[in-house]
Scaffold this motif. Sequence first.
Motif, short mmCIF file in Angstrom:
data_model
loop_
_atom_site.label_atom_id
_atom_site.label_comp_id
_atom_site.label_asym_id
_atom_site.label_seq_id
_atom_site.Cartn_x
_atom_site.Cartn_y
_atom_site.Cartn_z
N TRP A 291 46.38 33.69 43.38
CA TRP A 291 44.94 33.57 43.67
C TRP A 291 44.17 34.88 43.54
CZ3 TRP A 291 43.41 36.70 47.58
CH2 TRP A 291 44.40 37.10 48.49
N LEU B 272 43.18 37.14 41.23
CA LEU B 272 43.17 37.28 39.78
C LEU B 272 41.99 38.15 39.40
CD1 LEU B 272 43.90 33.53 39.03
CD2 LEU B 272 45.53 35.41 38.95
N VAL C 145 40.35 37.87 35.95
CA VAL C 145 39.87 36.58 35.45
C VAL C 145 38.34 36.55 35.42
CG1 VAL C 145 39.57 34.23 36.33
CG2 VAL C 145 41.85 35.13 35.90
N GLU D 240 36.67 31.46 33.38
CA GLU D 240 38.05 31.06 33.56
C GLU D 240 38.28 30.58 35.00
OE1 GLU D 240 40.36 30.50 31.66
OE2 GLU D 240 42.25 30.66 32.76
N ALA D 241 37.67 31.29 35.93
CA ALA D 241 37.81 30.88 37.32
C ALA D 241 37.26 29.47 37.51
CB ALA D 241 37.07 31.86 38.23
N ILE E 9 39.65 26.95 36.09
CA ILE E 9 40.81 26.74 36.95
C ILE E 9 40.44 25.87 38.15
CG2 ILE E 9 42.34 27.90 38.59
CD1 ILE E 9 42.46 30.26 36.64
N LEU F 1 39.91 31.27 44.45
CA LEU F 1 40.61 32.44 43.93
C LEU F 1 39.68 33.64 44.06
CD1 LEU F 1 39.39 33.04 40.89
CD2 LEU F 1 40.92 31.21 40.25
N ARG G 53 38.43 37.05 42.19
CA ARG G 53 38.41 37.73 40.92
C ARG G 53 37.50 38.93 41.05
NH1 ARG G 53 33.67 36.33 38.40
NH2 ARG G 53 32.48 34.80 39.58
N ALA H 230 48.85 33.67 37.38
CA ALA H 230 47.70 32.84 37.02
C ALA H 230 48.16 31.54 36.36
CB ALA H 230 46.78 33.61 36.10
N TRP I 262 48.20 27.80 38.04
CA TRP I 262 47.17 26.76 38.09
C TRP I 262 47.37 25.68 37.02
CZ3 TRP I 262 44.50 27.11 42.41
CH2 TRP I 262 44.40 28.35 43.02
#
Lengths: 991, 194
Positions: free
Chosen positions: A101, A103, A106, A110-111, A114, A124, A126, A214, A217
Amino acid sequence: MASSSPPGNPPSGLTDRSGSFFKLIDTFASEIGELKREMVQTPLTFDKEPMDLQGLEAEVCGVYLQSPSCAGLGGERDSGYDSLRRRMSVLERLTQTHPVWLLLAVSEEEATRILLTQPPGVFLVRKSAALQRKILSVRLKEDQSGTPISHLPVRESQYTFSLEESGISFADLFRLVAFYCISRDVLPFTLKLPEAIASAKTQKELEEAAQLGAGFWDSALCSQHRTFPRACRPLSRTLSPQRSNRNREGEESQQRHTGAHCDSAPPTLRSCASPPSFRLERRHSSGPLCFVTPLFLQTHRRPPRCEDDPPTHAVRSDEDLENEGKSLKLSSSPGIEQHVDKVKLNGKSRTPPPRPPPPRSMPRRRPAPPPPGPPAATTRPKSMPVAVTVSPRQQPTSTKRQAPARPSMGGKQGSPSKTASPPIPVPSNPPPPRPKKPDLESHRCHIALDDETIAKALSRAKLPPCQPTAADALLEGNAGSPSTPKERGRQRLSDMSMSTSSSDSLEYSHSPGFSLGLAPSPSRHLNHQDTVEDSSDDDDDVDEDDEDYGVSLETDLEMRHRPSFKARRRRVGVSLGGGSFILPRALKGRFRKVSGMLSSLMTPERRAVKRIAEMSRDKSSYFGSLVQDYISFVQENRGCHTSGTDFLQTLRQFMTQMKAYLRQSSELDPPLESLIPEDQIDQVLEKAMHKCVLKPLKSVIEVALHDFQVKSGALQQLKENLALAKAKRPQELGVDGAVPPDPLAIEKIRHKFLNMRKMYSPEKKVSLLLRVCKLIYTIMQDNSGRMYGADDFLPMLTYVVAQCDMPQLDTEIQFMMELLDPSLLQGEGGYYLTSAYGAMALIKNFQEEQAARVLSSEARNTLHHWHRRRTTPRSAPTVDDFQNYLRVALQEVDTGCTAKTLMVQPYTTTEEVCSLCAYKFKIPDPNAYALFLVIEGTRQQLAPDTHPQRIKAELHGRPCAHTFHFVYRRIPNLNLFIPAIMDNGNCIQVE
Amino acid sequence: MAIRELKVCLLGDTGVGKSSIVCRFVQDHFDHNISPTIGASFLTKTVPSGNELHKFLIWDTAGQERFHSLAPMYYRGSAAAVIVYDITKLDSFQTLKRWVKELKEHGPEDIVVAIAGNKNDLGDIREVPMKEAKEFAESIAAIFIETSARNAVNVEELFQKISKQIPPLENHEDETSESFKLSRQPAASTRRCC
């Protein structure tokens, strides 16, 4: 001495403040322990009727302050850290699975991708490249407000992490996330761990998830769990039924304790009926929270009077329910059942309470609060979530503790009772264990410390003005006057300057709050207390081995106060004009207990430093091998430097390189960024380097510098000149007008300088130098009242240095000059260091100055040279720079192994290393030897054109590191490799 | 706003009022939020400048001849140097010229030089004509201003002028802690690449 006053009944006047002080510490520590446990215990078994038992007898509240019970808890009570290891808390799950989580790399897109496939609450963390901040991205419910994902910036201020919209700060990112897993605060609902992580039963399962990083996910692991009905997610297998009643009792009492402070019951529910023997509380968890100023803990320790506690579980979202995951197994106590009925009957229990107002006066969901966060949140070091008192203390300090009718959700309350009844006097010594009903006890063990508890604690923290501190309550108890909260008592830990400036250890601050004159001076220096010293100068006895020159709870509370127990007592006595203040034994015991608790806490800074230091000793880590290789290289080869300055510069460079390496590498796990706010990382790394490199090398450095000094004749010259200068009057050294320190003051300064020598950290040394300078200023100003600039100060400093007659000061200054973090050289520390260097330079050249009135050209050149050196920007170190050392063992059939650390560049070939070995080990027939790599018993001869450093780097880069050694030894079969070596020639060549 | 630390070195004969100027500058608008320094030889003050905050780290030097040789340690790494003379003492102006020369030879490149003629409240016993000093300053492209620390005249202005002359951050040597942060960020963002 301590025994003459009966515990619990200290002379009231004297103990007023001191008593309250200890109480503050005490409650503070207790609260911290409690919070830790909450984090640990969050997941509890979930039963059909989530309920909370709370606030039975008042004494229950007292139990957790009771030393015997604490001691008896056998580790559970201690701190939470032990428990962490034994059970899988949310915090633990988070920490272990951070690759999933956390990340940072990211992107928002992308988050979003996911999280879209995840259920609400999954999150998550980031890092936004644009904002340069960490962002908590949370999956919202489908039906909420359009956006499926919420992105909340994380605010990092000095040593704290908090959500932008919230006033609650945490010591690190893990705690922040863990908190929001159990409490929503500003979130629409609590965070949720991915199912696979939340339901993992073993460490191994967590590890599996973590290894996916990552990729988790998109993995089957993630999706497979997703199909499970969320509602029955067993979050709570951590509460082991085997826990002793004691524990339970302790826990519950804590819970109750916190509950008792919550003034936030909706007003409508607050009827203060006569107290039933116990009450049942329900809770709702979706309220805004604030957090806990531990100081209020004891304040409301009194029997709960209200039966109508706010309905607690009345309205909860599914998420809340499942996330809270704690469930209280209310089994069959008739009393309880009865009470449940009662509650139900009165109908309020099921009424969904209105969503209470936000915890803070600030508008909720304000998109971007101005950078300076809530005042209290910004600077305090916290190892636990700490309350941020945002609400101004507008409440009148009336004698009533009327709880403001502020419905807050945390809602279980207890507060009504407060309004009516005076606090029950609490003896300062631990209350005797009280009898309790066994069945209740068994219920209690099922009560989780959950968000509600936190909620209550939080809401309590919001109401500081109307609540006396715990200390007050105690004092009142002691004094038998349960009447008014005293104004002074309202001082909370958060108000006390906790000397948070660890970040800048050159600044030392005192804690105004600790006004007992408890100068922090660890016991080992107690002998040196001189009453002459003004208190502001008193804390130069620094216990450096505790490496937290800085800020930390420990620094501030434990380090300063525990060890200085004796000192404190003494001081108190003095400051009270000889009134024989005696620390009640009970307080003492409690104090120790508290210290014990505190000692198990660590600030993130300190944890990070410790972690790095551990890693530096672990040769199986790449970092560790670099550091250890370097240390042994220095130990073996200190003669290879041309001068002390050269030597120190190499050290400095190495530390700078290692810092850069730690920032770039992923060896630190969890990553430093999750523990330390970005702008503090450099300082933390610097401290860690001091500990990893300078501490083990302290004596080596001292000896080396001394040797250089002796060898060059500088020491002799310095001694002679010091003797000359010492004989001069201040005027002859340029002092004009200002009054110089008298011999007594000089002696004191000498003592400070001697203390300075004990430090291994250049920053710490500099801070002691600053104290000397401040003392000199004080003496000058006391005698004249005017401000003095360098025209007056530098001559005076020169005079003082001459009077101190300490030749070793020269190497001290050199040490600081070269090793101090370059970023500090421009600041105050750098300035006075420069002045001290200048003063010493003048003294060193005293004879010549006498003759020529100017420094010798040689001395001037030295200064210029030095100037150039420190100002030329060093090229940023690269990873290649870290690979300059290689440890090679010489294995001889007859003599066994001897090892040397060699300077080997990354692109140095094996062949060249062999030559170097032949030279260093004085091998007469180098052709018969070769370099071998030995890994776990297998041995492999290295080809002449390979690069040992690269091999080493590669080996360290492997996931499962084996121990390996480079061995220089006779080639078993001479025929194999000699030709190759011969062909390449050069084998005799020595670098 | 980004805080930028700027080291400023104070040079000049003893008694010309170097520290008085700085004390005046720092203490007139004393900000209680800023932790005070331990003494008047080293003072700090933060002032806004454009879209930056300039935190002046002001290094005072001892003006006596015997300490002259230590000056390089003080002015190294300085973004600016304030050379102070006393308008009532011609000698102090001569000393100033020596400082200018030394800075040119040994001082940091790009150092902003400001010349301050202090004690202009004592105009009736002036020994250094303003015109002469001003021309000298122009000849070396230095800031020039006459001040009175006693009457708080032009003290603020002196530092404002310095602030304006400080080149923007990109060109500034990477000595401040600010630049540390900047240089660290790329590393931080690349490290979690798993």
